[in-house]
Design a protein around this motif. Structure first.
Motif, PDB file in Angstrom:
ATOM      1  N   GLU A  47       0.832  -1.201   0.000  1.00 10.51           N
ATOM      2  CA  GLU A  47       0.000   0.000   0.000  1.00 10.51           C
ATOM      3  C   GLU A  47       0.866   1.250   0.000  1.00 10.51           C
ATOM      4  N   ASN A  48       1.932   1.237   0.806  1.00 10.86           N
ATOM      5  CA  ASN A  48       2.799   2.397   0.884  1.00 10.86           C
ATOM      6  C   ASN A  48       3.542   2.641  -0.422  1.00 10.86           C
ATOM      7  N   GLU A  49       3.756   1.577  -1.209  1.00  7.27           N
ATOM      8  CA  GLU A  49       4.481   1.730  -2.455  1.00  7.27           C
ATOM      9  C   GLU A  49       3.717   2.576  -3.471  1.00  7.27           C
ATOM     10  N   ILE A  50       2.395   2.545  -3.424  1.00  6.83           N
ATOM     11  CA  ILE A  50       1.630   3.258  -4.443  1.00  6.83           C
ATOM     12  C   ILE A  50       0.864   4.451  -3.894  1.00  6.83           C
ATOM     13  N   LEU A  51       0.894   4.660  -2.585  1.00  7.12           N
ATOM     14  CA  LEU A  51       0.237   5.820  -1.988  1.00  7.12           C
ATOM     15  C   LEU A  51       1.218   6.968  -1.816  1.00  7.12           C
ATOM     16  N   PRO A  52       0.821   8.205  -2.128  1.00  9.56           N
ATOM     17  CA  PRO A  52       1.697   9.335  -1.833  1.00  9.56           C
ATOM     18  C   PRO A  52       2.025   9.354  -0.338  1.00  9.56           C
ATOM     19  N   PRO A  53       3.285   9.486   0.029  1.00 10.28           N
ATOM     20  CA  PRO A  53       3.655   9.443   1.445  1.00 10.28           C
ATOM     21  C   PRO A  53       3.164  10.673   2.197  1.00 10.28           C
ATOM     22  N   VAL A 133      13.467   9.553  -6.625  1.00 13.84           N
ATOM     23  CA  VAL A 133      13.435   9.179  -8.043  1.00 13.84           C
ATOM     24  C   VAL A 133      13.669   7.679  -8.204  1.00 13.84           C
ATOM     25  N   GLU A 134      14.655   7.153  -7.476  1.00 10.95           N
ATOM     26  CA  GLU A 134      14.964   5.721  -7.565  1.00 10.95           C
ATOM     27  C   GLU A 134      13.807   4.869  -7.048  1.00 10.95           C
ATOM     28  N   GLU A 135      13.221   5.287  -5.925  1.00 12.81           N
ATOM     29  CA  GLU A 135      12.085   4.548  -5.376  1.00 12.81           C
ATOM     30  C   GLU A 135      10.894   4.609  -6.334  1.00 12.81           C
ATOM     31  N   ASN A 136      10.725   5.760  -6.999  1.00 15.75           N
ATOM     32  CA  ASN A 136       9.601   5.920  -7.909  1.00 15.75           C
ATOM     33  C   ASN A 136       9.673   4.945  -9.083  1.00 15.75           C
ATOM     34  N   LYS A 137      10.881   4.665  -9.551  1.00 19.61           N
ATOM     35  CA  LYS A 137      11.041   3.711 -10.652  1.00 19.61           C
ATOM     36  C   LYS A 137      10.465   2.351 -10.269  1.00 19.61           C
ATOM     37  N   MET A 138      10.760   1.924  -9.053  1.00 20.46           N
ATOM     38  CA  MET A 138      10.256   0.636  -8.564  1.00 20.46           C
ATOM     39  C   MET A 138       8.741   0.684  -8.389  1.00 20.46           C
ATOM     40  N   VAL A 143       2.791  -0.502 -10.634  1.00 22.45           N
ATOM     41  CA  VAL A 143       1.452  -0.116 -11.103  1.00 22.45           C
ATOM     42  C   VAL A 143       1.349  -0.128 -12.630  1.00 22.45           C
ATOM     43  N   ASP A 144       2.462  -0.454 -13.298  1.00 23.04           N
ATOM     44  CA  ASP A 144       2.465  -0.539 -14.765  1.00 23.04           C
ATOM     45  C   ASP A 144       2.869  -1.952 -15.185  1.00 23.04           C
ATOM     46  N   PRO A 145       2.028  -2.937 -14.865  1.00 20.31           N
ATOM     47  CA  PRO A 145       2.400  -4.342 -15.115  1.00 20.31           C
ATOM     48  C   PRO A 145       2.618  -4.675 -16.586  1.00 20.31           C
TER      49      PRO A 145
END
Length: 356
Positions: A47-53, A133-138, A143-145
């Motif tokens: 959940e934290n990976e795709i939610l704005p922190p 930026v690096e975390e955003n790539k992951m 979310v872009d399977p």
């Protein structure tokens, strides 16, 4: 008289019977599943990976309008912040702090001036930027399977609801068929707020598809001037009581912290108001007219504003500058280590000359 073997067999049968009864009771006692789409409890990591922190490193104010209590440590330590733990050995932390001091002191005159601190703050802030930026790539890959380089709002919505425990396949099918989703009120409110942010992150011409750069703006508004403006509008909207799209001191310090139930809670509330008053009067209200405009708050929130970095450098120096020479010596930073690192060092004076 019953034999031992017969007794054990009888006891075993009784146990199995009771177990069967308890299993039946458990099945019938379970509450009905209110939503057929619910699958499993959400994995907080997913959940934290795709939610704005809620918290943005190196930004002075949180997304909810609270002051970032760790800001000074974040812009002084950068990624090394995790190394300064509460239970770390003071001697090791002293050595780490000495190494940082030598890196900030680029002219090697054994003291740190405002310009040196400004350069360091900008460098550490950029470090947080690159980490995001690096975390955003992951996160974008998650979310872009299909890997087409774009994510639609519906694709994101499906992944978000799946992270909240909904059945991903069923949600996807219902969205594809334009069927109504049975979502609780709280989750729907979060979705509505996220959709507003999604629209703001969608650069012209708007197509409701976010690429990796736009998705970075969605998760980390500090990376985009447009999203930074949107975040400021959201904060002012939450704090502005008279609707004039500006903030007075009373509006800025009236954000509720919680119910004061005892003296300790009262002290916390008092400290909170004191911190916000000081920040409003000395930093955010740039022209000191008692009013904070959107433009002033935007400048304050911009982590890559060089003027802000210089201002922050001067303030950080002033906190520990005991000899009033407008510079920081190593002894001063060690003495005020809790302000710079969150870690309190003991016997700093005795050890500084032995180790440096």
């Amino acid at each position: 008289m019953m034999s031992r073997q017969a007794f054990l067999c009888s006891l075993g049968s009784l146990y199995l019977s009771l177990l069967f009864v308890f299993l039946l009771m458990d099945v019938y006692a379970r509450p009905a599943n209110n939503s057929a789409l619910k699958e499993k409890p959400p994995d907080s990591k997913d959940e934290n990976e795709i939610l704005p922190p809620d918290h943005l490193n190196g930004v002075k104010m949180e997304m909810d309008g609270h002051l970032n209590k760790e800001f000074h440590q974040e812009v002084f330590l950068g990624k090394e912040m995790e190394e300064f733990e509460e239970d770390s050995e003071p001697r090791k932390n002293r050595k780490k702090l000495m190494v940082i001091f030598s890196k900030v002191d680029i002219n090697n005159d054994k003291k740190i001036g405002a310009k040196e601190m400004q350069r360091w703050i900008m460098e550490k802030t950029d470090e947080h930027f690159q980490e995001a930026v690096e975390e955003n790539k992951m996160h974008f890959r998650a979310v872009d399977p299909d890997g087409d380089g774009h994510v639609s709002w519906d694709e994101y919505k499906i992944k978000f609801l799946a992270s909240k425990g909904f059945n991903e396949k069923e949600i996807a099918e219902k969205i594809r068929n334009n069927e109504e989703l049975k979502i609780d009120e709280e989750t729907q409110e979060v979705l509505d707020n996220l959709k507003d942010r999604w629209y703001q992150a969608d650069n012209p011409p708007p197509d409701l598809l976010l690429n990796e750069e736009e998705f970075l703006s969605f998760l980390h508004p500090e990376h985009s001037r447009g999203m930074l403006k949107f975040m400021v509008k959201e904060i002012i909207r939450d704090l502005d009581q008279d609707g004039d799209k500006k903030l007075t001191l009373s509006e800025f310090i009236s954000l509720p912290v919680g119910t004061v139930e005892n003296q300790q809670a009262q002290d916390i509330d008092d400290d909170w108001v004191k911190d916000r008053r000081k920040e409003f009067e000395e930093v955010i209200d740039a022209n000191h007219d008692g009013i904070v405009t959107m433009e002033e708050l935007e400048e304050y929130m911009d982590p890559m504003n060089e003027y802000n970095a210089l201002n922050e450098a001067k303030q950080m120096i002033a906190v520990a500058d005991e000899n009033q020479n407008h510079h920081l010596e190593l002894e001063e930073i060690l003495k005020y280590s809790e302000y710079f690192t969150g870690s309190k060092l003991m016997d700093y004076a005795r050890n500084v000359h032995e180790e440096f």
